[in-house]
Design an enzyme around this catalytic site. Structure first.
Site, PDB file in Angstrom:
ATOM      1  N   GLU A 100      -1.590  -3.125   4.431  1.00 52.38           N
ATOM      2  CA  GLU A 100      -0.845  -1.886   4.611  1.00 52.38           C
ATOM      3  C   GLU A 100       0.462  -2.017   3.852  1.00 52.38           C
ATOM      4  O   GLU A 100       1.203  -2.979   4.077  1.00 52.38           O
ATOM      5  CB  GLU A 100      -0.541  -1.637   6.087  1.00 52.38           C
ATOM      6  N   HIS A 119       4.323  -9.672   6.489  1.00 51.46           N
ATOM      7  CA  HIS A 119       3.689 -10.178   7.707  1.00 51.46           C
ATOM      8  C   HIS A 119       2.206 -10.420   7.433  1.00 51.46           C
ATOM      9  O   HIS A 119       1.559  -9.611   6.777  1.00 51.46           O
ATOM     10  CB  HIS A 119       3.794  -9.153   8.848  1.00 51.46           C
ATOM     11  N   MET A 165       7.863  -5.469   3.786  1.00 50.69           N
ATOM     12  CA  MET A 165       7.288  -4.652   4.864  1.00 50.69           C
ATOM     13  C   MET A 165       5.768  -4.675   4.901  1.00 50.69           C
ATOM     14  O   MET A 165       5.181  -4.215   5.869  1.00 50.69           O
ATOM     15  CB  MET A 165       7.743  -3.198   4.740  1.00 50.69           C
ATOM     16  N   PRO A 166       5.148  -5.144   3.859  1.00 50.45           N
ATOM     17  CA  PRO A 166       3.682  -5.096   3.903  1.00 50.45           C
ATOM     18  C   PRO A 166       3.132  -5.897   5.074  1.00 50.45           C
ATOM     19  O   PRO A 166       3.732  -6.899   5.482  1.00 50.45           O
ATOM     20  CB  PRO A 166       3.254  -5.747   2.584  1.00 50.45           C
ATOM     21  N   ILE A 167       2.025  -5.415   5.604  1.00 48.92           N
ATOM     22  CA  ILE A 167       1.324  -6.131   6.664  1.00 48.92           C
ATOM     23  C   ILE A 167      -0.078  -6.453   6.152  1.00 48.92           C
ATOM     24  O   ILE A 167      -0.805  -5.563   5.716  1.00 48.92           O
ATOM     25  CB  ILE A 167       1.225  -5.299   7.959  1.00 48.92           C
TER      26      ILE A 167
END
Lengths: 64, 64, 64, 64, 64, 64
Positions: free
Chosen positions: B7, C40, C1-3
């Site tokens: 994401e 993350h 911010m990527p997950i």
């Protein structure tokens, strides 16, 4: 570090999402003791054509 | 058989996604010993209006 | 911010997971231009009793 | 209460999704003993540009 | 290539999961036209302590 | 109908989860106008061995 995901019917505006993100984040921090800065919230708008409840699409079951 | 989900903020082009998929797949196979052919990668572009960090939408916190 | 999420068969040890997390994070940052610190990675171990491929549980299809 | 998620290539029409939701729901209820009314199904259409298999985007590997 | 995820209360045995995986896979293939061999099903057992409905944990709302 | 997922480090007890589920549900209903009864919250406890931040496992980065 917590990650909160929200799936809901599409149609909420940016202001509502901002209010939701702020509230879920502060409640998460208050209750679990994590820092607010570490909370991620990812909102997914789901079309009523893509959500089935009890075997029926929401677009049929809950028309606008 | 592994499934990798990514994401990230929307806006990356197809070439970047292809490079990312190739790299994550080969690293996954190299490190875990699975075959590359069995790895799925699903990329989800998330709007900055749908991602909250520290209680604030990314569209406000990280304007373009 | 990527997950990044990884679902794979259970059984990898901590060292393998550490290597995997480090590699996926650095590749993510290198290719998309995000900072490593913002990535993350959440790993989910899935039992072979909980993973079906082609209609058959992996515990049957791929016994150890 | 069960939640079923389906990720598949985009392009199926509403009628197909309705048929799929109805069938997955009734099979879920029949096999696990839950009530049909409690089953949620959320369908996610994934672009072939966002799905990698064996390190290659589906848009390249499986062109229409 | 479709991926189906099922979240349900823990407690079903392997035979039930096998039956469920087989059925969801064959219905998916029949309705969408994909091959059975390409369908993944990942089952997640959720404890009643980890599932809230209407603001109440299922362990309280639906005790065994 | 909204579904909220929470991924957080393992270790919170049932009472904390009950408080969290109740609060997230009522905030969701208050802000979006949905009914409380329709909100699902699924909590996933993640081991610090399975969560990487900035390329490092949380078990190393944030030892207890």
């Amino acid at each position: 570090m917590p990650i909160i995901r929200v799936e809901m019917f599409e149609g909420r505006d940016r202001e509502t999402k901002q209010t939701l993100v702020k509230s879920l984040t502060s409640e998460m921090a208050r209750i679990t003791g994590c820092s607010e800065g570490s909370v991620h919230v990812v909102v997914t708008d789901v079309s009523k054509e893509d959500w089935g409840i009890g075997g029926e699409l929401a677009v049929t079951k809950f028309p606008d």
